[in-house]
Design an enzyme around this catalytic site. Structure first.
Site, PDB file in Angstrom:
ATOM      1  N   TYR A  50       5.278   5.521   4.264  1.00 35.01           N
ATOM      2  CA  TYR A  50       6.387   4.677   3.821  1.00 35.01           C
ATOM      3  C   TYR A  50       7.746   5.252   4.193  1.00 35.01           C
ATOM      4  O   TYR A  50       8.749   4.538   4.185  1.00 35.01           O
ATOM      5  CB  TYR A  50       6.343   4.451   2.303  1.00 35.01           C
ATOM      6  CG  TYR A  50       5.048   3.917   1.756  1.00 35.01           C
ATOM      7  CD1 TYR A  50       4.049   3.420   2.590  1.00 35.01           C
ATOM      8  CD2 TYR A  50       4.809   3.910   0.385  1.00 35.01           C
ATOM      9  CE1 TYR A  50       2.857   2.944   2.074  1.00 35.01           C
ATOM     10  CE2 TYR A  50       3.618   3.430  -0.137  1.00 35.01           C
ATOM     11  CZ  TYR A  50       2.644   2.956   0.715  1.00 35.01           C
ATOM     12  OH  TYR A  50       1.463   2.485   0.197  1.00 35.01           O
ATOM     13  N   HIS A 115      -4.919   8.445   2.780  1.00 35.94           N
ATOM     14  CA  HIS A 115      -4.471   7.055   2.883  1.00 35.94           C
ATOM     15  C   HIS A 115      -5.561   6.123   3.427  1.00 35.94           C
ATOM     16  O   HIS A 115      -5.606   4.943   3.071  1.00 35.94           O
ATOM     17  CB  HIS A 115      -3.222   6.971   3.764  1.00 35.94           C
ATOM     18  CG  HIS A 115      -2.338   5.822   3.437  1.00 35.94           C
ATOM     19  ND1 HIS A 115      -0.969   5.882   3.491  1.00 35.94           N
ATOM     20  CD2 HIS A 115      -2.611   4.561   3.028  1.00 35.94           C
ATOM     21  CE1 HIS A 115      -0.451   4.717   3.152  1.00 35.94           C
ATOM     22  NE2 HIS A 115      -1.436   3.903   2.869  1.00 35.94           N
TER      23      HIS A 115
END
Length: 282
Positions: A50, A115
């Site tokens: 992000y 992730h």
């Protein structure tokens, strides 16, 4: 009643709603997070991908520094995730240090996730070894996975070197991608199921079934979708770039959907992901 906290398999408590921070512009992230803490959020979810870990930390630290006597670090639950390119033992070791450096004022990471499973078995397990060491060193409190399918979870749980079990699996779940079999399997193995994209990235806000239930309970679509997730026993991660919506999303704690309304919203045969799909990765 849905709980404000779930208990993780390692004994730690995790707030049952998190503020997701994916795709919030970096320039706005610290302020959104700060306003989020002020209105009651205690769980914040970010990732290396992000690009806003520092800003998420800055928003939390601003709140902590405002009233050190009453605003305690232990009240906050901070999650981040290692990206695919950081998989592998040496890369993960360095990446974990970097993740902590980004939010050094927080002193530790509450939850660190892989992730995705996309880098393959060898690198997944090497990464887990590095994550386990981070727990032993006190850098990280809990570790978990994201986008893992059943076979990835089994691979990890059956790994001879497993010392710290995964406490969560973060996957996309909504009424239109329920993943019931995977969610039930995670729960049976002691993993809390975190639901990312619980608001379907906004694609379902005018869905007639959803709007019918909204009218019945006098709530907005976001609140109903968050509540649906909570009543299924999941941990939703709603995201908003709008300060005024922060408090409204937390109001999902304040009403209840009937069994009939829950069943009406359930679409067990639907498969409509709004994000990437890698639970079926090799």
């Amino acid at each position: 009643m849905v709980p404000k906290f779930y208990k993780l398999s390692n004994g730690f408590k995790i707030p049952s709603i998190a503020l997701g921070t994916y795709d919030i512009p970096r320039s706005q992230t610290a302020e959104i997070v700060y306003e989020g803490v002020k209105c009651g959020y205690r769980h914040f979810d970010t990732a290396v991908l992000y690009g806003n870990e520092k800003e998420v930390g800055d928003g939390i630290i601003k709140w902590l520094n405002e009233d050190p006597g009453n605003h305690k670090r232990e009240e906050i639950f901070y999650t981040t995730k290692l990206w695919n390119s950081q998989n592998g033992y040496k890369r993960a070791k360095a990446a974990i240090r970097q993740c902590l450096n980004e939010v050094s004022g927080l002193q530790y990471i509450d939850l660190l996730l892989i992730h995705s499973p996309l880098e393959g078995s060898k690198l997944r397990l090497e990464t887990w070894r590095a994550m386990q060491e981070a727990v032993d060193e006190g850098l990280v409190k809990s570790i978990g996975v994201s986008n893992y399918g059943k076979k990835h979870i089994d691979e990890l749980l059956n790994w001879p070197e497993l010392k710290h079990k995964p406490v969560v699996n973060q996957i996309e779940i909504s009424p239109w991608i329920m993943r019931q079999e995977l969610a039930d399997y995670c729960k049976s193995k002691g993993l809390v199921v975190e639901a990312f994209a619980p608001l379907c990235h906004g694609y379902k806000m005018t869905n007639p079934d959803l709007l019918k239930v909204c009218k019945e309970v006098d709530r907005n679509p976001g609140q109903v979708l968050i509540r649906w997730s909570l009543q299924h026993g999941y941990l939703p991660l709603p995201k908003t770039k709008t300060v005024k919506r922060l408090e409204g999303n937390l109001a999902a704690y304040n009403f209840e959907l009937s069994d009939e309304q829950m069943k009406f919203l359930d679409h067990p045969d639907a498969y409509e992901p709004t994000d990437w799909e890698c639970t079926d990765a090799p």
